[in-house]
Write an enzyme that holds these catalytic residues in place. Sequence first.
Site, PDB file in Angstrom:
ATOM      1  N   ASN A  62     -18.995  14.077  23.858  1.00  0.00           N
ATOM      2  CA  ASN A  62     -19.292  14.085  25.290  1.00  0.00           C
ATOM      3  C   ASN A  62     -20.712  14.618  25.435  1.00  0.00           C
ATOM      4  OD1 ASN A  62     -19.462  14.376  28.040  1.00  0.00           O
ATOM      5  ND2 ASN A  62     -17.663  15.679  28.260  1.00  0.00           N
TER       6      ASN A  62
ATOM      7  N   ARG B 116     -17.726   9.521  25.370  1.00  0.00           N
ATOM      8  CA  ARG B 116     -17.287   9.546  26.768  1.00  0.00           C
ATOM      9  C   ARG B 116     -18.406   9.032  27.669  1.00  0.00           C
ATOM     10  NH1 ARG B 116     -17.551  14.311  31.011  1.00  0.00           N
ATOM     11  NH2 ARG B 116     -16.223  13.485  32.659  1.00  0.00           N
TER      12      ARG B 116
ATOM     13  N   HIS C   4     -13.161  11.332  35.950  1.00  0.00           N
ATOM     14  CA  HIS C   4     -12.186  12.150  35.203  1.00  0.00           C
ATOM     15  C   HIS C   4     -10.951  11.347  34.779  1.00  0.00           C
ATOM     16  CE1 HIS C   4     -13.986  15.554  37.809  1.00  0.00           C
ATOM     17  NE2 HIS C   4     -14.587  15.576  36.632  1.00  0.00           N
TER      18      HIS C   4
ATOM     19  N   ARG D 229     -21.180  20.246  44.338  1.00  0.00           N
ATOM     20  CA  ARG D 229     -21.128  18.965  45.046  1.00  0.00           C
ATOM     21  C   ARG D 229     -20.335  19.110  46.332  1.00  0.00           C
ATOM     22  NH1 ARG D 229     -19.051  15.442  40.005  1.00  0.00           N
ATOM     23  NH2 ARG D 229     -19.733  17.036  38.534  1.00  0.00           N
TER      24      ARG D 229
ATOM     25  N   GLU E 122      -9.256  15.593  26.935  1.00  0.00           N
ATOM     26  CA  GLU E 122      -9.968  14.319  26.989  1.00  0.00           C
ATOM     27  C   GLU E 122     -10.408  13.870  25.600  1.00  0.00           C
ATOM     28  OE1 GLU E 122     -12.434  14.724  31.088  1.00  0.00           O
ATOM     29  OE2 GLU E 122     -12.317  16.498  29.819  1.00  0.00           O
TER      30      GLU E 122
END
Length: 402
Positions: free
Chosen positions: A9, A92, A181, A242, A386
């Site tokens: 990642n 990813r 996600h 965010r 993940e």
Amino acid sequence: MSIIVMSVNAGSTSLKFQVFQMPEEIVLASGNIERIGMEDSIFGIKLKGKSEKISKVLPIKDHSVAVEELMNALIEHKIVNSLADIKAVGHRVVHGGEYFSHSVPVDEWSESKVEELCELAPLHNPGALVGLRSLRKALPNAEHCFSFDTAFFQTMPEENFIYPIPYEYYEKDHIRRYGAHGISHEYLTKRLAEIEGKPVDQMNIITCHLGGGASIVAVRNGKAFKVSMGFTPLGGIMMGTRCGDIDPAIVVYLMRKYHYTAEELDTILNKKSGLLGVSGISSDMRDVIEASAQGNPRAILTFSIYVSRVVEQIAGYYGLMGGADAIVFSAGVGENNDIIRQEVCDRLKCMGVKVPADNNFYIRGEEAKLSSDDSKVDVWLIPTNEELVIARDAYKIYTNGK
């Protein structure tokens, strides 16, 4: 046949990794490289069977140097005998648009599409490409694969991904809800099915990936039905920096009033809003809760807004699906913040959710059923993984090609 597979990642200044023996799913090493491009970069690696993480600070000028350090460490610590032992690498990628509904081998076409989609995930896709190109140079004979955070959401019905703006913008510019996600939500869905011993296609659940970035997903019959994040990872609930969903006219108003450029507004909404923007203290929920406990009014407000947004999303998805079997909490906040989980669940009592404090408090980072036996909806804490999903997909692609 056992092989070595890496999950990667890569961000603009970071690179996280795990090294697996597959298909046994044994983690041989994991770690991360932070502050790439700085004199005080941090390289950390944890080895199988060791409790302590090995860390060092050194200058790492770019991703190529970071990958070189990683490759040297894998050989030094005898994770691999040679780099040729690494047969597959899964990368990813946050945004795959409508092009990808599953993981794919890296080739000229798929790489070009990831590059094309950089404008939709400018904080993420460019870093993934930098990581890919550095690792491909170091491991030219390995099978490189892309795993997409948006792929899981390609099962959503049109009613849940089309925005109510002129339809031509979807036809011409592919403006729609994509989500993010997805790799995490896919893992949570399948893992809960395993835990409860049910076929995944019989699961109606609401998965909550609550971290610095956050998204909530309605999963119907084991497939994504709706996701809180939208066209980009900026949409949805309030996050660390965010804003999440806001009245779009606010953007127009700020541009007219302060003459902000698009780039300046992007920075405000992506990097200066959310927990940080409201609290004025931090983008970290732990800092906000600490300040809240000390009576800081803006921290208290930030906490309340965050919980309210999460509750609103869960309750809305419960109604949209006509009920749910379970709610799952995961990621940094979801896995480790028992105060947030308790407050959210207490506000969902109208749905029959029952989470006794004794079941929830002090539970961090481990699989646990939080709800009581008489709760109408099961509530679970499941740490996300993940990297394992990426490794599984890379192994599948590698073996299918052999």
